[in-house]
Scaffold this active site. Sequence first.
Site, short mmCIF file in Angstrom:
data_model
loop_
_atom_site.label_atom_id
_atom_site.label_comp_id
_atom_site.label_asym_id
_atom_site.label_seq_id
_atom_site.Cartn_x
_atom_site.Cartn_y
_atom_site.Cartn_z
N LYS A 1 0.84 -1.21 0.00
CA LYS A 1 0.00 0.00 0.00
C LYS A 1 0.88 1.27 0.00
O LYS A 1 2.11 1.18 0.09
CB LYS A 1 -0.97 -0.05 1.18
CG LYS A 1 -1.99 -1.20 1.08
CD LYS A 1 -2.88 -1.03 -0.11
CE LYS A 1 -3.96 -2.06 -0.40
NZ LYS A 1 -4.30 -3.19 0.35
C1 LIG Z 1 -5.56 -4.18 0.62
C2 LIG Z 1 -7.02 -3.95 0.62
C3 LIG Z 1 -7.82 -4.23 1.74
C4 LIG Z 1 -7.32 -5.00 2.91
O1 LIG Z 1 -6.29 -4.40 3.59
P1 LIG Z 1 -5.54 -5.23 4.74
O2 LIG Z 1 -4.82 -4.14 5.48
O3 LIG Z 1 -4.63 -6.19 4.06
O4 LIG Z 1 -6.58 -5.89 5.55
C5 LIG Z 1 -9.14 -3.85 1.72
N1 LIG Z 1 -9.68 -3.26 0.65
C6 LIG Z 1 -8.96 -3.00 -0.46
C7 LIG Z 1 -9.62 -2.32 -1.60
C8 LIG Z 1 -7.61 -3.36 -0.51
O5 LIG Z 1 -6.91 -3.15 -1.64
#
Ligand SMILES: *Cc1c(COP(=O)(O)O)cnc(C)c1O
Length: 378
Positions: free
Chosen positions: A182
Amino acid sequence: MAKVPFFRASIDEDDIDRVTAVLRTDFLTTGPVAAELEANLAQYTDTNAAITVTSCTAALHLCLVALDIKPGDEIITTPMTFVATAHAIIHAGAKPVFVDVEPETGNIDVSKVEAAITDRTRVVMPVHLYGQMVDMVGLSEVAEARGIEIIEDAAHALESRRGSVSLGSHSRAACLSFYATKNITSGEGGAIVTRDSEFADRLRKLRLHGMTAGAADRYTGTYRHYDVTEPGWKYNMSDIQAALLIGQLRRIDDLLEKRTEAFNRYRDALGDYNELRLPQWLPNSRHAAHLFTVQVRPEIRDDMLHGLQQRGIGVAVNFRAVHLYEAYGERFNYGPDQFPHAVRMGASTISLPLFPGITGAEQAAVVDAVDATLKSLG
Ligand SMILES: *Cc1c(COP(=O)(O)O)cnc(C)c1O
């Protein structure tokens, strides 16, 4: 040909020093560093409070728990997302109700939300796909008229704005992810930002067993007993993870600028191919430039993925439509005839390497590989 990884995090020596500094203290769990990160996140997003947690999945789940979602409740969301969004709805005991996406952006089509609302609908959960913010003004008008809450999945969108709309300005809360790929990352991690201080207080308790005092409160100063007001979850972020995010959040605008420049270079190089379709960036928006995707004909998508990999390019698929996964199709009777824009996008999309440190040479190698693969597939 040069190998280009799909993602490379932007962790610097100062970030590493901040983590090792925490490791040299006696306090490794949620403490002063998490509190500092929360203050900085609230300030950056222009909200009243940030609550750090272990993931965005946990953040989404916790928001639904804090809204007292009950079995039988329905929550409207998009099928063009990571499964975490829909899983959080199921974890809360509710039913995910999907609404198709706009073909141009891949975001939930706000004009179709009204028709999906029933007397069981409690929440709408939009996802700001790839960093392009959803039409929150339109969505909040529909939701407010029907007394429905909005919880934003802002896993791609920490930096996003649309006109004067920012995270949490047209919703109860927005959920962030600090997962490994991210925009800023602690490997695993998440947070909720909200303008509602009472909601924030409830979330802060719920993320740690429903206890009225966290470890930082219990072990600093005179010992005091805590009460447990409800059986909460174990979703608190440690100071070790928080320490990794403090510096990245300070550099966030610079990191965004670098991804935006890389994004524009791709767009200049790939924008004129008839075989490729790029998602739209809307005017008057600050796009968080989380992912650069191209869409190809569904018949060649998988060969294209493999062709890029064979040429040393890291690729991903963000995302295949959630309602087509076995766990959703069978349980809720969803099928490929529903939500055709999401189905088509899910069968067409390819994510190319995008991260702040990507070099011009690496991007040129990606563009060459795309060109060569397209030619080889005819
Ligand atoms: C990565 C992601 C999540 C989940 O995030 P985590 O921190 O891994 O739980 C939720 N929604 C979207 C759109 C994502 O890309």
